[in-house]
Structure formats: C-alpha cells, structure tokens
Design a protein around this motif. Structure first.
Motif, short mmCIF file in Angstrom:
data_model
loop_
_atom_site.label_atom_id
_atom_site.label_comp_id
_atom_site.label_asym_id
_atom_site.label_seq_id
_atom_site.Cartn_x
_atom_site.Cartn_y
_atom_site.Cartn_z
N ALA A 154 3.44 5.82 -5.60
CA ALA A 154 3.28 5.80 -7.05
C ALA A 154 2.11 6.69 -7.49
O ALA A 154 1.89 6.90 -8.68
CB ALA A 154 3.05 4.37 -7.54
N GLY A 155 1.35 7.20 -6.51
CA GLY A 155 0.23 8.07 -6.81
C GLY A 155 -1.06 7.35 -7.14
O GLY A 155 -2.04 7.99 -7.55
N THR A 156 -1.09 6.04 -6.97
CA THR A 156 -2.29 5.27 -7.33
C THR A 156 -3.16 4.92 -6.13
O THR A 156 -4.25 4.39 -6.30
CB THR A 156 -1.89 3.96 -8.05
N ARG A 157 -2.69 5.19 -4.93
CA ARG A 157 -3.49 4.93 -3.73
C ARG A 157 -3.67 6.23 -2.95
O ARG A 157 -2.71 6.92 -2.63
CB ARG A 157 -2.80 3.88 -2.83
N HIS A 158 -4.93 6.54 -2.63
CA HIS A 158 -5.23 7.79 -1.93
C HIS A 158 -5.65 7.58 -0.48
O HIS A 158 -5.85 8.56 0.25
CB HIS A 158 -6.32 8.55 -2.68
N GLU A 182 2.09 1.75 -3.52
CA GLU A 182 1.01 2.31 -4.35
C GLU A 182 0.79 3.79 -4.03
O GLU A 182 0.56 4.60 -4.94
CB GLU A 182 -0.28 1.52 -4.12
N TYR A 183 0.88 4.14 -2.76
CA TYR A 183 0.72 5.54 -2.36
C TYR A 183 1.80 6.41 -3.01
O TYR A 183 1.50 7.46 -3.60
CB TYR A 183 0.78 5.66 -0.84
N TYR A 208 -7.15 13.05 0.87
CA TYR A 208 -5.92 13.09 0.07
C TYR A 208 -5.87 14.40 -0.72
O TYR A 208 -6.83 14.80 -1.37
CB TYR A 208 -5.95 11.91 -0.89
N GLU A 213 0.83 14.49 -3.27
CA GLU A 213 -0.63 14.44 -3.25
C GLU A 213 -1.24 15.53 -4.13
O GLU A 213 -2.26 15.31 -4.80
CB GLU A 213 -1.13 14.57 -1.80
N ALA A 270 -1.02 14.45 -7.79
CA ALA A 270 -1.96 13.41 -8.19
C ALA A 270 -3.34 13.98 -8.37
O ALA A 270 -4.15 13.44 -9.07
CB ALA A 270 -1.98 12.30 -7.15
N GLU A 317 0.83 -1.21 0.00
CA GLU A 317 0.00 0.00 0.00
C GLU A 317 0.87 1.26 0.00
O GLU A 317 0.52 2.26 -0.65
CB GLU A 317 -0.95 -0.01 1.19
#
Length: 209
Positions: A111-115, A108-109, A142, A206, A209, A105
């Motif tokens: 990488a900008g894909t998890r908020h 992913e965070y 986010y 953040e 993204a 997680e």
C-alpha cells in the motif's frame, strides 16, 4: 441399518457424505484449533500460509524464531514445502495466525505505507557468505538501489561480485529481504527469483512512494 451418530456409523466407520457436508467455516475453525493444539504441544515447527499481492500469490513460512521463507508461486509451493520439510522439519502445518503480522506488514508495504519490515527473521536456509549478503540487504534503504559490485564492497569482499549475485538469486526471503534493490553495474535489472516483472513492480512501487 447403519445409524449415524455425529457423522460416524454404528460400525465405527466415518460417513464420508456427512463429513463432506460439514460447513466450510466449521472445518476452518477445526483446523485452527488443531494448529493451535500442535503449537501448544511443541508439534508445529513450521507454520505457513499464502497471501495475495500485486506480484502474485506468496507463500509465507515461519519457525518459532521468525519468518524463514517467502516464496513466489513460480517457484512451486509444493516444492518449497518439500524443501522446508527436508531442511527445517517435517512438522509443517497451515497455521495463518503465526503469520498474521507478516501478512499485515506486507499489505502495508504494497500500500506504500511501510518502508521497512519489523518482523523477526530466521536465516536458517542460508549460510556462509550468502547469509552475510542477505543480512546486509535490508540496509539498502527503501527506494534506493545498489549494484552487485557495490554490495560486494560493502560486505568486505570487493571481488565477490558473482557470489553476491548468487546470494541474491537464492535469497529465501524476497521482498522482505530486498534483493530486488540490487542491480547490475550497467543499471539493468539482472535476474530475480520472482521474475523481472515482479522486480520491476517492486522498484516502481518504491520509487512512486
């Protein structure tokens, strides 16, 4: 003559040279088996590992209840582990498997894909008003920010601005519990356990993204 049998001499003493020559992969596999055996027998209270991130190495620690600690390297990993041993349990072991989901997680965070984080959290290192504030922090969305004053108002104690600052400064779960989203009233960054460069990196990520 002291003949070797599986790395142990006839006298029953381990041969240090033989142990040092064991392949690293075999040692890692052995450690993994020991960690699993400790967990299976209820002997592993705190598992930990480290991960590399854009804000530097982070130490992750979890109890059976959930993620209990995220620490920046500047905090001193040895000191963090000593605190965990004193306040949670001395039965601590490097056991990456328990933290695989957290590590994923975080990846992913960054990488900008998890908020938002979905892993269970253990707030055992906080209490009282500090824990109240830390429970609230994930509700700051986010890419958004609030001031210390606004957080104090949101948790029902408008005059506790300084106490909110203390709760953020002592947050045992930075990044996952986003104290970096709390700013001073004038919009300046304020302090941050990971340093202002790390806070800027997180806010920039953040915003991008």
């Amino acid at each position: 003559m002291n003949t070797m049998i599986n790395g142990v001499g006839e006298a029953g003493e381990p041969d240090v040279t033989a142990l040092l020559s064991v392949p690293e992969a075999d040692l890692a596999a052995l450690h993994a088996r020991l960690a699993q055996a400790a967990a299976d027998n209820g002997l592993l209270d705190v598992a930990y590992r480290t991960v590399d991130t854009p804000v530097g190495a982070l130490l992750l620690a979890a109890t059976e209840r959930g993620l209990v600690r995220v620490a920046y390297e500047r905090e001193g990993f040895d000191a963090v582990l000593d605190t965990l041993a004193a306040r949670i349990s001395p039965r601590i072991l490097v056991a990456p498997k328990r933290l695989d989901v957290v590590a994923l997680e975080l990846e992913e965070y960054f990488a900008g894909t998890r908020h938002a984080f979905d892993v269970p959290l253990d707030y055992a290192l906080s209490a009282g008003f500090r824990q109240t504030v830390q429970h609230y922090l994930p509700r700051i969305g986010y890419g958004r920010t609030l001031t210390y004053k606004q957080v104090a108002e949101q948790v029902g104690n408008p005059k506790a601005v300084r106490a909110v600052g203390t709760a953020c400064a002592t947050n045992p779960l930075p990044v996952v519990v986003p104290c970096h989203r709390v700013l001073r009233t004038d919009g300046s960054l304020g302090g941050y356990v990971g340093g202002l460069d790390a806070k800027t990196t997180l806010l920039t990520l953040e915003k991008a993204a």
